[in-house]
Motif scaffolding. Structure first.
Motif, PDB file in Angstrom:
ATOM      1  N   TRP A  96       0.977  -1.164  -0.080  1.00 11.88           N
ATOM      2  CA  TRP A  96      -0.062  -0.094   0.146  1.00 11.88           C
ATOM      3  C   TRP A  96       0.766   1.209   0.242  1.00 11.88           C
ATOM      4  O   TRP A  96       1.741   1.484   0.703  1.00 11.88           O
ATOM      5  N   ALA A  98      -1.001   4.462  -0.309  1.00 11.84           N
ATOM      6  CA  ALA A  98      -1.937   5.277   0.252  1.00 11.84           C
ATOM      7  C   ALA A  98      -2.797   4.458   1.153  1.00 11.84           C
ATOM      8  O   ALA A  98      -3.130   3.377   0.964  1.00 11.84           O
ATOM      9  N   GLU A  99      -3.567   5.147   2.096  1.00 10.18           N
ATOM     10  CA  GLU A  99      -4.619   4.380   2.977  1.00 10.18           C
ATOM     11  C   GLU A  99      -5.799   3.939   2.341  1.00 10.18           C
ATOM     12  O   GLU A  99      -6.619   4.951   1.873  1.00 10.18           O
ATOM     13  N   TYR A 100      -6.101   2.603   2.526  1.00  9.58           N
ATOM     14  CA  TYR A 100      -7.196   1.989   1.962  1.00  9.58           C
ATOM     15  C   TYR A 100      -8.389   2.469   3.096  1.00  9.58           C
ATOM     16  O   TYR A 100      -8.240   2.147   4.413  1.00  9.58           O
ATOM     17  N   ASP A 101      -9.729   3.025   2.969  1.00 15.09           N
ATOM     18  CA  ASP A 101     -10.578   3.286   3.822  1.00 15.09           C
ATOM     19  C   ASP A 101     -11.960   2.760   3.655  1.00 15.09           C
ATOM     20  O   ASP A 101     -12.971   2.809   4.294  1.00 15.09           O
ATOM     21  N   LYS A 113      -3.952   3.068  -5.086  1.00 18.99           N
ATOM     22  CA  LYS A 113      -3.420   3.155  -3.599  1.00 18.99           C
ATOM     23  C   LYS A 113      -2.505   1.999  -3.091  1.00 18.99           C
ATOM     24  O   LYS A 113      -1.980   1.894  -2.163  1.00 18.99           O
ATOM     25  N   ARG A 114      -2.351   1.251  -4.150  1.00 21.84           N
ATOM     26  CA  ARG A 114      -1.384   0.047  -4.116  1.00 21.84           C
ATOM     27  C   ARG A 114      -0.433  -0.223  -5.275  1.00 21.84           C
ATOM     28  O   ARG A 114      -0.800   0.273  -6.369  1.00 21.84           O
ATOM     29  N   THR A 303      -7.886  -5.258   3.524  1.00 20.56           N
ATOM     30  CA  THR A 303      -7.137  -5.045   4.759  1.00 20.56           C
ATOM     31  C   THR A 303      -8.162  -5.201   5.810  1.00 20.56           C
ATOM     32  O   THR A 303      -9.154  -5.691   5.759  1.00 20.56           O
ATOM     33  N   ILE A 305      -8.814  -3.172   8.239  1.00 17.47           N
ATOM     34  CA  ILE A 305      -9.101  -1.822   8.731  1.00 17.47           C
ATOM     35  C   ILE A 305     -10.853  -1.963   8.675  1.00 17.47           C
ATOM     36  O   ILE A 305     -11.371  -2.504   7.842  1.00 17.47           O
TER      37      ILE A 305
END
Length: 363
Positions: A96, A98-101, A113-114, A303, A305
């Motif tokens: 990654w 950038a953050e996956y949300d 983002k990856r 993920t 998250i």
């Protein structure tokens, strides 16, 4: 008189300088050095990852050793002394950037983002954690033998060099014994040694019977013939689940199907209270009379998250319907599954009613 005082002052100054030099020479200490304990080790020195999944093995016991530490795998060899290198080969692995949300609106937004980087199948990181990556396969990393007995010559041994400015220690004889690839979870319908179908736990010696996955939960689903609640218990299994690949997809699809006991399709629209647009983090929904399908990014979940689509490290799907019961009361039936899929492809999750179909009609 003035000359005598000057001589005395000069003597004091010379004496002080000599004393200062002697003190400096006597008390000047070497720079501090890190401490590394001869007892540094791991709580469990047997590492048993599942091939094809991202696995992390922790449990480093520092015994007050000073951080940071450097780690290096050395002397990899099988139990008979033969060296091995297969687990250190490199393959593309997602990382990654950038953050996956869970709020991404397209596959392209997720993929932005990856990116893929070259990493070995197995490594130790800067924190002393052993990682086997999901890029590994049964073909690239040989799993433990199908025999349930693991022989010494089949075990990958290695040592670990741990160091800081205080020196180094060698943690000897760690073991790597990977399990055969299992591309989804739950996976208790699969024999972990052979990769074949798991036997029926109630009749393990009967080859005509097998173990099935079951929903994580289901409730208030009434049988169309018996007019009683369907159930899974020690005596009967009314609802089972299959997680399997299918042919003809685009290589990044996830499909849900529902089957009657005769294997005919149940129209997904029957599950009229299901939030289809929030079922999975997927796109380009296709809803037919036989299935619902999405374009998705793998693995699922991407993920751990917290998002609208998962429960901890598992994705969660819920299928729900309403019908008018006795006395005109609106009743709800539902079933759900917590699951993971580790490898990309075209996958389907099938819910099959084995004994009788569910009742969707009003009373």
């Amino acid at each position: 008189m003035k000359l005598s005082n000057s001589i005395r002052l000069m003597s004091v100054l010379l004496g002080s300088c000599s004393l200062f030099a002697a003190c400096k020479e006597t008390f000047e200490l070497p720079a501090d050095r890190d401490f590394i304990s001869e007892n540094i080790t791991y709580e469990n020195k047997v590492i048993q990852p599942i091939i094809g999944r991202d696995n992390i093995h922790t449990g480093l016991l520092l015994d007050n050793s000073t951080l940071p530490l450097k780690f290096e795998i050395i002397n990899p060899r099988y139990g008979d002394g033969t060296p091995y290198t297969d687990v250190f080969q490199k393959a593309p692995t997602y990382e990654w950037i950038a953050e996956y949300d869970g709020k991404e609106k397209s596959l392209a937004e997720i993929e932005a983002k990856r990116h893929l980087v070259e990493k070995p199948y197995f490594e130790v990181d800067d924190y002393g954690r052993f990682i086997m990556y999901g890029s590994s396969t049964n073909e690239t990393v040989a799993p433990r033998p199908a025999d349930t007995v693991v022989k010494t010559q089949d075990v990958r041994f290695f040592d670990l060099k741990v160091s800081n400015s205080g020196g180094f220690q060698i943690i000897k004889d760690l073991q790597l014994i990977p399990w055969r690839q299992r591309d989804y979870s739950p996976d208790y319908d699969m024999n972990p040694y052979t990769g074949g179908v798991a036997p029926d736990p109630r009749n393990p010696k009967d080859p005509s019977k097998r173990e099935y996955l079951k929903p994580s939960w289901f409730s208030n689903i009434i049988g169309v013939n018996s007019n009683t609640n369907l159930k899974n218990d020690d005596k009967q299994t009314d609802l089972v689940v299959f997680i399997r690949r299918f042919e003809g997809g685009n290589g990044k699809s996830l499909r849900f199907r529902f089957l009657n006991p005769d294997s005919s399709a149940i129209n997904p629209a029957k599950f009229n209270e299901t939030k289809w647009d929030l079922l999975v983090h997927g796109f380009n929904k296709q809803m037919t009379s036989e299935y619902v399908q999405y374009d998705v990014a793998y693995p699922i979940p991407l993920t751990s998250i917290r998002t609208d689509y998962n429960s901890g490290s598992n994705a969660r799907v819920v299928f729900k319907y309403s019908r008018t019961g006795m006395g005109g009361t609106l009743t709800y039936g539902e079933m759900g599954l917590d699951f993971r899929i580790f490898k990309p492809g075209d996958w389907e999750i099938v819910f099959m009613f084995r004994r009788e179909s569910p009742k969707f009609e009003d009373e």
